[in-house]
Design a protein around this motif. Sequence first.
Motif, short mmCIF file in Angstrom:
data_model
loop_
_atom_site.label_atom_id
_atom_site.label_comp_id
_atom_site.label_asym_id
_atom_site.label_seq_id
_atom_site.Cartn_x
_atom_site.Cartn_y
_atom_site.Cartn_z
N THR A 34 3.27 63.35 13.98
CA THR A 34 3.95 64.53 13.49
C THR A 34 4.99 64.19 12.43
N TYR A 35 5.10 62.93 12.07
CA TYR A 35 6.12 62.49 11.12
C TYR A 35 5.41 61.98 9.87
N ASP A 36 5.89 62.42 8.69
CA ASP A 36 5.15 62.11 7.47
C ASP A 36 5.61 60.84 6.77
N ILE A 37 6.50 60.07 7.38
CA ILE A 37 6.90 58.77 6.83
C ILE A 37 6.21 57.69 7.65
N VAL A 38 5.63 56.73 6.96
CA VAL A 38 4.83 55.68 7.60
C VAL A 38 5.38 54.32 7.18
N GLU A 39 5.37 53.37 8.11
CA GLU A 39 5.76 52.01 7.77
C GLU A 39 4.51 51.20 7.45
N VAL A 40 4.54 50.55 6.28
CA VAL A 40 3.39 49.79 5.79
C VAL A 40 3.79 48.32 5.67
N ARG A 41 2.90 47.46 6.08
CA ARG A 41 3.15 46.01 6.05
C ARG A 41 2.36 45.36 4.93
N PHE A 42 3.00 44.36 4.30
CA PHE A 42 2.38 43.63 3.19
C PHE A 42 2.36 42.14 3.51
N LYS A 43 1.99 41.36 2.54
CA LYS A 43 1.93 39.91 2.73
C LYS A 43 3.30 39.36 3.11
N GLY A 44 3.29 38.36 3.96
CA GLY A 44 4.54 37.74 4.37
C GLY A 44 5.35 38.59 5.30
N ARG A 45 4.72 39.52 6.02
CA ARG A 45 5.39 40.41 6.98
C ARG A 45 6.40 41.33 6.31
N ARG A 46 6.35 41.43 4.99
CA ARG A 46 7.23 42.37 4.31
C ARG A 46 6.79 43.79 4.63
N LYS A 47 7.76 44.66 4.92
CA LYS A 47 7.44 46.03 5.32
C LYS A 47 8.22 47.01 4.47
N GLY A 48 7.67 48.22 4.34
CA GLY A 48 8.32 49.28 3.59
C GLY A 48 7.95 50.64 4.15
N LEU A 49 8.78 51.64 3.84
CA LEU A 49 8.56 53.00 4.31
C LEU A 49 7.95 53.83 3.18
N TYR A 50 6.92 54.61 3.50
CA TYR A 50 6.19 55.39 2.50
C TYR A 50 5.93 56.80 3.03
N ARG A 51 5.92 57.74 2.09
CA ARG A 51 5.70 59.13 2.45
C ARG A 51 4.20 59.45 2.44
N ASN A 52 3.74 59.98 3.55
CA ASN A 52 2.34 60.42 3.66
C ASN A 52 2.26 61.87 3.19
N ALA A 53 2.42 62.07 1.88
CA ALA A 53 2.52 63.42 1.33
C ALA A 53 1.23 64.21 1.46
N ASP A 54 0.10 63.53 1.45
CA ASP A 54 -1.19 64.22 1.54
C ASP A 54 -1.67 64.42 2.97
N ARG A 55 -0.80 64.07 3.94
CA ARG A 55 -1.14 64.24 5.35
C ARG A 55 -2.46 63.56 5.72
N LEU A 56 -2.60 62.32 5.28
CA LEU A 56 -3.79 61.56 5.63
C LEU A 56 -3.75 61.21 7.11
N GLU A 57 -4.90 61.13 7.72
CA GLU A 57 -4.99 60.74 9.13
C GLU A 57 -4.90 59.22 9.21
N LEU A 58 -3.73 58.73 9.61
CA LEU A 58 -3.47 57.30 9.58
C LEU A 58 -3.17 56.79 10.98
N GLN A 59 -3.62 55.57 11.23
CA GLN A 59 -3.31 54.87 12.47
C GLN A 59 -2.89 53.44 12.12
N ALA A 60 -2.18 52.80 13.06
CA ALA A 60 -1.78 51.41 12.84
C ALA A 60 -3.01 50.55 12.59
N GLY A 61 -2.98 49.78 11.52
CA GLY A 61 -4.10 48.92 11.16
C GLY A 61 -4.93 49.43 10.01
N ASP A 62 -4.72 50.69 9.58
CA ASP A 62 -5.49 51.23 8.46
C ASP A 62 -5.06 50.57 7.15
#
Length: 311
Positions: A34-62
């Motif tokens: 129900t929350y439109d902000i998602v945490e995304v992981r990159f190389k080296g365990r670097r993480k960032g917060l991103y807005r799911n503006a298009d309401r994509l159906e996302l799960q951990a690991g996508d």
Amino acid sequence: MACSSGCTSRGCGGDCPSLHVFDWLGHLYGPQPTYDIVEVRFKGRRKGLYRNADRLELQAGDYVIVEADRGLHFGIVHLTGELVRLRVRAQGLDEEAEFPRIVRLATLEDIERWEANKQQEIEAFYVAREAIERLELPMKLVDAEWQFDHKKITFYFTADHRVDFRQLVRDLARTFRTRVELRQIGARDEAARVGGIGSCGRELCCATWLHTFKPVATQAAKVQNLPLNPSRLSGQCGRLKCCLNYELEQYMEALRDYPPVDTPVETERGRGTVQKLDIFKRRVWIQYEDGTWEDLSLEEVQPYLRPPMQA
């Protein structure tokens, strides 16, 4: 696609994000976050917060394509739903602020390009290291990371002092024909990017769940009665282990009921000093003037203390 360990991560690979964080609140809000902000992981365990503006159906690991510095980058969804809301609040961020946007789910072609980029990063790392050796710069190259669309390449390095790497940037930009960024990181950040197994047998905290590095003092080891052995107290980064802080507050709270070491006491056996404490068994060791020792319970020692300890 579910991984062999039983998680429901559809994009799970060998480095399963579901093994790092489990959403204990997920079942309270249904299958759709129900929350439109998602945490995304990159190389080296670097993480960032991103807005799911298009309401994509996302799960951990996508696998997703996100907005990056003047271009696009490839990442893996690490957290969704209410856990992200808690993380945003913990970081003191405004939920209505501007966040980079998740552009779309990654396609098979995107994944193949991402895999190709990882191979090219290995080649770029060796090219940069040779350039550093040629220029005799006092720096240690740690990692190289291509932006997904090849509009930028970032090199991470450590150094004891400030380094003038302007000539290095010019040489690398001429070689790779793209924007080059050199980013200096600390010893703990290096360990987090490289990863490894700690002396406890588990993956390094900084490489999995630890997001901020708090100062660790030698006093933390003294309070917990740990031997001051640098090889035992130091982590892979060469600094004091972050886990020395984990139980420090509990030790300090428990020690409020105990007399400090070297406190003089006078019992029925004579005069002595407190030499050792065991907060788990609630025992106090006393050494007397004649060289003998006695261990008493905390309750037995407290009446002998002068002045009496405050409750």
